[in-house]
Design an enzyme around this catalytic site. Structure first.
Site, PDB file in Angstrom:
ATOM      1  N   LYS A 118       0.853  -1.187   0.000  1.00 49.52           N
ATOM      2  CA  LYS A 118       0.000   0.000   0.000  1.00 49.52           C
ATOM      3  C   LYS A 118       0.881   1.226   0.000  1.00 49.52           C
ATOM      4  O   LYS A 118       2.045   1.160   0.433  1.00 49.52           O
ATOM      5  CB  LYS A 118      -0.882  -0.028   1.254  1.00 49.52           C
ATOM      6  CG  LYS A 118      -2.081   0.872   1.190  1.00 49.52           C
ATOM      7  CD  LYS A 118      -3.254   0.218   0.495  1.00 49.52           C
ATOM      8  CE  LYS A 118      -4.460   1.131   0.438  1.00 49.52           C
ATOM      9  NZ  LYS A 118      -5.608   0.492  -0.196  1.00 49.52           N
ATOM     10  N   GLY A 137     -21.079   6.466   4.746  1.00 48.37           N
ATOM     11  CA  GLY A 137     -20.155   6.910   3.698  1.00 48.37           C
ATOM     12  C   GLY A 137     -20.680   6.570   2.316  1.00 48.37           C
ATOM     13  O   GLY A 137     -20.570   5.429   1.867  1.00 48.37           O
ATOM     14  N   VAL A 138     -21.304   7.571   1.676  1.00 49.54           N
ATOM     15  CA  VAL A 138     -21.792   7.329   0.316  1.00 49.54           C
ATOM     16  C   VAL A 138     -20.880   8.051  -0.676  1.00 49.54           C
ATOM     17  O   VAL A 138     -21.255   9.016  -1.331  1.00 49.54           O
ATOM     18  CB  VAL A 138     -23.286   7.702   0.122  1.00 49.54           C
ATOM     19  CG1 VAL A 138     -24.179   6.516   0.420  1.00 49.54           C
ATOM     20  CG2 VAL A 138     -23.710   8.890   0.980  1.00 49.54           C
ATOM     21  N   GLY A 139     -19.640   7.559  -0.736  1.00 50.01           N
ATOM     22  CA  GLY A 139     -18.660   8.054  -1.701  1.00 50.01           C
ATOM     23  C   GLY A 139     -18.695   7.153  -2.925  1.00 50.01           C
ATOM     24  O   GLY A 139     -19.756   6.670  -3.330  1.00 50.01           O
ATOM     25  N   VAL A 183     -17.672   4.007  -3.509  1.00 50.56           N
ATOM     26  CA  VAL A 183     -18.213   2.651  -3.300  1.00 50.56           C
ATOM     27  C   VAL A 183     -19.620   2.713  -2.709  1.00 50.56           C
ATOM     28  O   VAL A 183     -20.548   2.051  -3.199  1.00 50.56           O
ATOM     29  CB  VAL A 183     -17.306   1.814  -2.365  1.00 50.56           C
ATOM     30  CG1 VAL A 183     -17.904   0.431  -2.157  1.00 50.56           C
ATOM     31  CG2 VAL A 183     -15.906   1.684  -2.931  1.00 50.56           C
TER      32      VAL A 183
END
Ligand code: NAD
Length: 357
Positions: free
Chosen positions: A80, A180-182, A184
């Site tokens: 990462k 979290g509605v980003g 994904v």
């Protein structure tokens, strides 16, 4: 504690620090393992408060990439990268070019992709400096933004959870709370709406929640309330650490299955969930859709091939949940066993690919 103690050698294969004064680049690449193949993992661009926070995050994320790839049955290792900075102000093309040169210097031991704070467009710039980048635009031979593929995998996982708990994978009428509605979370909301689920969402971005409410009829609650929502499945799709001492006693769901990396604050959090009877779908099994999508670039990418590979998350998770039940252990422990067994087996036979040899 010094840097080498933090890295915990030999647990991590290597950690690399990239600096470019002209562009302000400050980046860390952690390579956890290349036993199963070259390490693959996205680049997170985040305004970390301290360099220690950045190091801790990249180490945790790299290790979970090793486990994610191993559990998904991929011939890939785990790595990462983080770039320290604010992606809204610091993400210049020159900085990504410098970052591309840094990645190129690692000679293929680490292959990068997009993650929180970086985009396909950023990776296109990185690709001007190195071949060791994936998730490029479809018309450039890549697999594009992995987020819809990750959301597809989350659906496969939630269906597996539904089958395990209620004897039917159908998500119609199930109440699902997404934090979290980003990239994904929004794609997940779209898919769940198509499957007839009822949605509750929360996000620090009002724009995001407004969109989810308008497009998918989602009920919006406060970010501090979402985990308390009475629902069938809680889906953490923001940042890590959402399942902790404080939040777990307040949960009002039957299961947790979402895309966020490192959802458990620590191993104890997994044990705690099990003790109060909440089924936890291990994050790195649930969110493997993105990395599987990238693996589908091997031999020529097609959406159909990728979809077929991603949908195997359903069977992977059923196997892990069944094993956990049979052995009387947490799903987080069962998933670790599956990954560790695959890595140990590859080590015994010399590895599918080992960049160290
Ligand atoms: P994103 O940045 O597009 O979306 C994250 C969303 O969470 C944003 O809308 C943001 O406003 C919101 N958010 C941030 N902090 C919050 C908080 N405290 N409370 C509520 N909302 C908050 O990122 P993404 O690509 O959608 O990834 C989401 C998660 O899934 C991350 O943890 C990421 O590591 C993980 N993941 C993503 C992929 C992928 O393909 N994108 C693959 C595997 C794992």
């Amino acid at each position: 504690m010094g840097v080498f103690d933090t890295i915990g050698t030999p647990e991590y294969q290597s950690v690399h620090f990239g600096v470019d004064h002209a562009t302000g680049l400050r980046s860390i690449v952690a390579i956890h393992s290349t036993v199963l193949g070259p390490s693959l993992g996205g680049t997170r661009f985040f305004p970390y408060t301290t360099e220690e926070d950045a190091l801790t995050d990249v180490l945790r994320l790299a290790k979970s990439m090793t486990y994610k790839a191993a559990c998904a049955g991929l011939a890939q290792g785990g790595g990462k990268a983080v770039i320290i900075g604010d992606p809204t102000t610091d993400a210049t093309d020159d900085l990504f070019k410098a970052y591309g040169r840094f990645v190129d210097g690692l000679a293929g031991q680490y292959i990068t992709a997009e993650d929180v704070g970086t985009t396909v467009a950023n990776m296109e710039v990185v690709a001007t400096q190195t071949h060791h980048v994936s998730g490029l635009r479809r018309d450039h031979g890549g697999s594009g933004d992995p987020s819809p593929a990750t959301a597809r995998g989350v659906i496969a996982a939630q269906r597996a959870v539904a089958n395990m708990l209620w004897g039917d994978p159908d998500l119609r009428g199930r109440k699902i709370a997404i934090k979290g509605v980003g990239k994904v979370g929004m794609s997940l909301a779209e898919r769940l709406t198509g499957l007839g689920a009822e949605l509750v969402v929360a996000d620090v971005s009002e724009r995001a929640t407004d969109l989810a409410a308008t497009r998918y009829g989602a009920k919006v609650v406060d970010v501090d309330e979402i985990h308390r929502t009475h629902c069938d499945i809680f889906a953490p799709c923001a940042l890590g650490g959402d399942l902790n001492d404080r939040s777990i006693p307040e949960l009002s769901c039957t299961a947790v299955a979402g895309s966020a990396n490192n959802q458990l604050a620590d191993v104890g959090a997994g044990d705690q969930l099990r003790s109060i009877g909440i089924l936890y779908a291990p994050d790195y099994v649930v969110n493997a859709g993105g990395i599987i999508n990238i693996a589908a670039e091997d031999g020529g990418y097609t959406t159909a091939k990728a979809a077929q590979m991603i949908d195997r998350i359903y069977d992977n998770l059923i196997e892990i949940m069944t094993t956990a039940e049979r052995l009387g252990i947490g799903t987080h422990v069962a998933a670790d066993h599956v990954a560790e067994d695959r890595i140990a087996a590859a080590r015994t036979i010399g590895g599918n690919h080992d960049a160290r040899t």
